[in-house]
Design an enzyme around this catalytic site. Structure first.
Site, PDB file in Angstrom:
ATOM      1  N   LYS A 290       1.018   3.203  11.068  1.00  0.00           N
ATOM      2  CA  LYS A 290       2.237   2.507  11.314  1.00  0.00           C
ATOM      3  C   LYS A 290       3.207   2.576  10.121  1.00  0.00           C
ATOM      4  O   LYS A 290       4.365   2.742  10.505  1.00  0.00           O
ATOM      5  CB  LYS A 290       1.979   1.082  11.542  1.00  0.00           C
ATOM      6  CG  LYS A 290       1.534   0.337  10.338  1.00  0.00           C
ATOM      7  CD  LYS A 290       1.323  -1.129  11.013  1.00  0.00           C
ATOM      8  CE  LYS A 290       0.423  -1.741   9.790  1.00  0.00           C
ATOM      9  NZ  LYS A 290       1.000  -1.813   8.496  1.00  0.00           N
TER      10      LYS A 290
ATOM     11  N   ARG B 138       2.665 -11.072  10.061  1.00  0.00           N
ATOM     12  CA  ARG B 138       1.381 -10.897   9.805  1.00  0.00           C
ATOM     13  C   ARG B 138       0.458 -11.830  10.688  1.00  0.00           C
ATOM     14  O   ARG B 138      -0.805 -11.722  10.754  1.00  0.00           O
ATOM     15  CB  ARG B 138       0.849 -10.535   8.450  1.00  0.00           C
ATOM     16  CG  ARG B 138      -0.191  -9.338   8.285  1.00  0.00           C
ATOM     17  CD  ARG B 138      -0.379  -8.828   6.854  1.00  0.00           C
ATOM     18  NE  ARG B 138      -0.974  -7.726   6.774  1.00  0.00           N
ATOM     19  CZ  ARG B 138      -0.713  -6.510   6.443  1.00  0.00           C
ATOM     20  NH1 ARG B 138       0.714  -6.173   6.583  1.00  0.00           N
ATOM     21  NH2 ARG B 138      -1.427  -5.698   5.838  1.00  0.00           N
TER      22      ARG B 138
ATOM     23  N   ARG C  45      -7.790   8.376   3.592  1.00  0.00           N
ATOM     24  CA  ARG C  45      -6.866   7.864   2.829  1.00  0.00           C
ATOM     25  C   ARG C  45      -7.402   7.511   1.404  1.00  0.00           C
ATOM     26  O   ARG C  45      -6.732   7.785   0.412  1.00  0.00           O
ATOM     27  CB  ARG C  45      -5.915   6.992   3.366  1.00  0.00           C
ATOM     28  CG  ARG C  45      -4.912   6.389   2.377  1.00  0.00           C
ATOM     29  CD  ARG C  45      -3.858   5.404   3.171  1.00  0.00           C
ATOM     30  NE  ARG C  45      -4.434   4.010   3.277  1.00  0.00           N
ATOM     31  CZ  ARG C  45      -3.818   3.155   3.989  1.00  0.00           C
ATOM     32  NH1 ARG C  45      -2.894   3.208   4.804  1.00  0.00           N
ATOM     33  NH2 ARG C  45      -4.300   1.892   3.762  1.00  0.00           N
TER      34      ARG C  45
ATOM     35  N   ARG D 146      -5.890   4.329  -3.043  1.00  0.00           N
ATOM     36  CA  ARG D 146      -5.198   3.276  -3.209  1.00  0.00           C
ATOM     37  C   ARG D 146      -6.392   1.822  -3.609  1.00  0.00           C
ATOM     38  O   ARG D 146      -7.385   2.152  -3.068  1.00  0.00           O
ATOM     39  CB  ARG D 146      -4.684   2.744  -1.733  1.00  0.00           C
ATOM     40  CG  ARG D 146      -3.344   2.283  -1.812  1.00  0.00           C
ATOM     41  CD  ARG D 146      -2.845   2.100  -0.200  1.00  0.00           C
ATOM     42  NE  ARG D 146      -3.092   0.835   0.114  1.00  0.00           N
ATOM     43  CZ  ARG D 146      -2.516   0.283   1.176  1.00  0.00           C
ATOM     44  NH1 ARG D 146      -1.735   1.181   1.910  1.00  0.00           N
ATOM     45  NH2 ARG D 146      -3.034  -0.685   1.945  1.00  0.00           N
TER      46      ARG D 146
HETATM   47  P1  ADP Z   1      -2.608  -2.156   5.174  1.00  0.00           P
HETATM   48  O1  ADP Z   1      -1.832  -2.327   6.511  1.00  0.00           O
HETATM   49  O2  ADP Z   1      -3.491  -1.051   5.235  1.00  0.00           O
HETATM   50  O3  ADP Z   1      -3.212  -3.614   5.056  1.00  0.00           O
HETATM   51  P2  ADP Z   1      -0.201  -2.960   3.831  1.00  0.00           P
HETATM   52  O4  ADP Z   1       0.570  -1.845   2.817  1.00  0.00           O
HETATM   53  O5  ADP Z   1       0.529  -3.468   5.005  1.00  0.00           O
HETATM   54  O6  ADP Z   1      -1.509  -2.235   4.187  1.00  0.00           O
HETATM   55  O7  ADP Z   1      -0.746  -4.248   3.049  1.00  0.00           O
HETATM   56  C1  ADP Z   1      -1.294  -4.263   1.649  1.00  0.00           C
HETATM   57  C2  ADP Z   1      -1.506  -5.665   1.433  1.00  0.00           C
HETATM   58  O8  ADP Z   1      -0.221  -6.445   0.891  1.00  0.00           O
HETATM   59  C3  ADP Z   1      -2.160  -6.612   2.272  1.00  0.00           C
HETATM   60  O9  ADP Z   1      -3.708  -6.423   2.150  1.00  0.00           O
HETATM   61  C4  ADP Z   1      -1.817  -7.954   1.880  1.00  0.00           C
HETATM   62  O10 ADP Z   1      -2.718  -8.184   0.639  1.00  0.00           O
HETATM   63  C5  ADP Z   1      -0.096  -7.684   1.479  1.00  0.00           C
HETATM   64  N1  ADP Z   1       0.559  -8.084   2.302  1.00  0.00           N
HETATM   65  C6  ADP Z   1       1.376  -6.879   2.968  1.00  0.00           C
HETATM   66  N2  ADP Z   1       1.896  -7.649   3.947  1.00  0.00           N
HETATM   67  C7  ADP Z   1       1.654  -8.946   4.026  1.00  0.00           C
HETATM   68  C8  ADP Z   1       2.088  -9.834   4.742  1.00  0.00           C
HETATM   69  N3  ADP Z   1       2.972 -10.058   5.867  1.00  0.00           N
HETATM   70  N4  ADP Z   1       1.646 -11.345   4.359  1.00  0.00           N
HETATM   71  C9  ADP Z   1       0.647 -11.420   3.520  1.00  0.00           C
HETATM   72  N5  ADP Z   1       0.308 -10.378   2.728  1.00  0.00           N
HETATM   73  C10 ADP Z   1       0.891  -9.267   3.063  1.00  0.00           C
END
Ligand code: ADP
Length: 197
Positions: free
Chosen positions: A14, A89, A128, A134
């Site tokens: 995504k 989320r 990844r 990461r």
């Molecule tokens: P992934 O989709 O692989 O989990 P993201 O880059 O979307 O990776 O998110 C990485 C981290 O950032 C999440 O695991 C969380 O800790 C935090 N995070 C991202 N978006 C949100 C959100 N909308 N609400 C709460 N935490 C978030």
């Protein structure tokens, strides 16, 4: 004006597709994960607050996340639309976003749901992890994020489905194929390139 969300499990691609679609439609792609990782890397107060949470693969508190998004969407480049990746989320965040957009007389035009089988997304995440290292791409971090996705994020799609804005897209194929599917689905809704503001 094109206001989009992209939703899908970790490893669905995504982030990559979000950037491509945002470019196609001339709107900023806003990834909450990128914002948080940037803050951690820069050592800002926000970064200090979220570092341990992100590394565990847990969710940053809703109020904090929603405040960060509101601030970002209030910047001038988001006036002509935006694509949100990784937000909302959970149901609480949907309510925060609704309230913010309603206050501006706006609404989400479409939600792109990227569908990828679980095995495929796990395989992509392990790749990844090997390539990018990461800090949350550990076995535990990945498992925790996927569990949170199933439990908290997948249900938000029901809310948007009831509003008839969800486009379910097959996320298996080449990058160009998938981008093409998304663009076609959005254009069929009258959104994007040719559409009037
Ligand atoms: P992934 O989709 O692989 O989990 P993201 O880059 O979307 O990776 O998110 C990485 C981290 O950032 C999440 O695991 C969380 O800790 C935090 N995070 C991202 N978006 C949100 C959100 N909308 N609400 C709460 N935490 C978030």
């Amino acid at each position: 004006m094109t206001r989009l969300l992209i939703v899908g499990p970790q490893g669905s691609g995504k982030g990559t597709q979000g950037v491509r679609i945002a470019e196609t439609f001339g709107i900023p792609a806003v990834s909450t994960g990128d914002v948080f990782r940037g803050a951690v890397a820069a050592g800002t107060p926000l970064g200090e607050q979220v570092k341990a949470i992100i590394e565990a693969g847990d969710l940053v508190p809703d109020e904090l996340t929603s405040a960060v998004v509101r601030e970002r969407l209030s910047q001038p480049d988001a006036a002509s639309g935006f694509l949100l990746d990784g937000y909302p989320r959970n149901v609480a965040q949907v309510m925060h976003l609704d309230e913010f957009l309603e206050g501006r007389g706006e609404a989400i035009d479409s939600v792109i749901e990227l569908e990828v089988p679980r095995d495929e997304s796990i395989a992509r995440l392990s790749r990844r992890a090997a390539e990018q290292g990461r800090s949350d791409d550990t076995e535990e971090g990945i498992a925790n994020r996927l569990a949170i996705y199933e439990r908290e994020t997948a249900p938000i799609l029901d809310i948007y489905r009831a509003r008839d804005v969800v486009e379910r897209i097959d996320g298996v194929g080449s990058l160009d194929e998938i981008t093409g599917r998304i663009v076609a689905a959005l254009e069929a809704r009258g959104l994007g390139r040719g559409a009037a503001a």
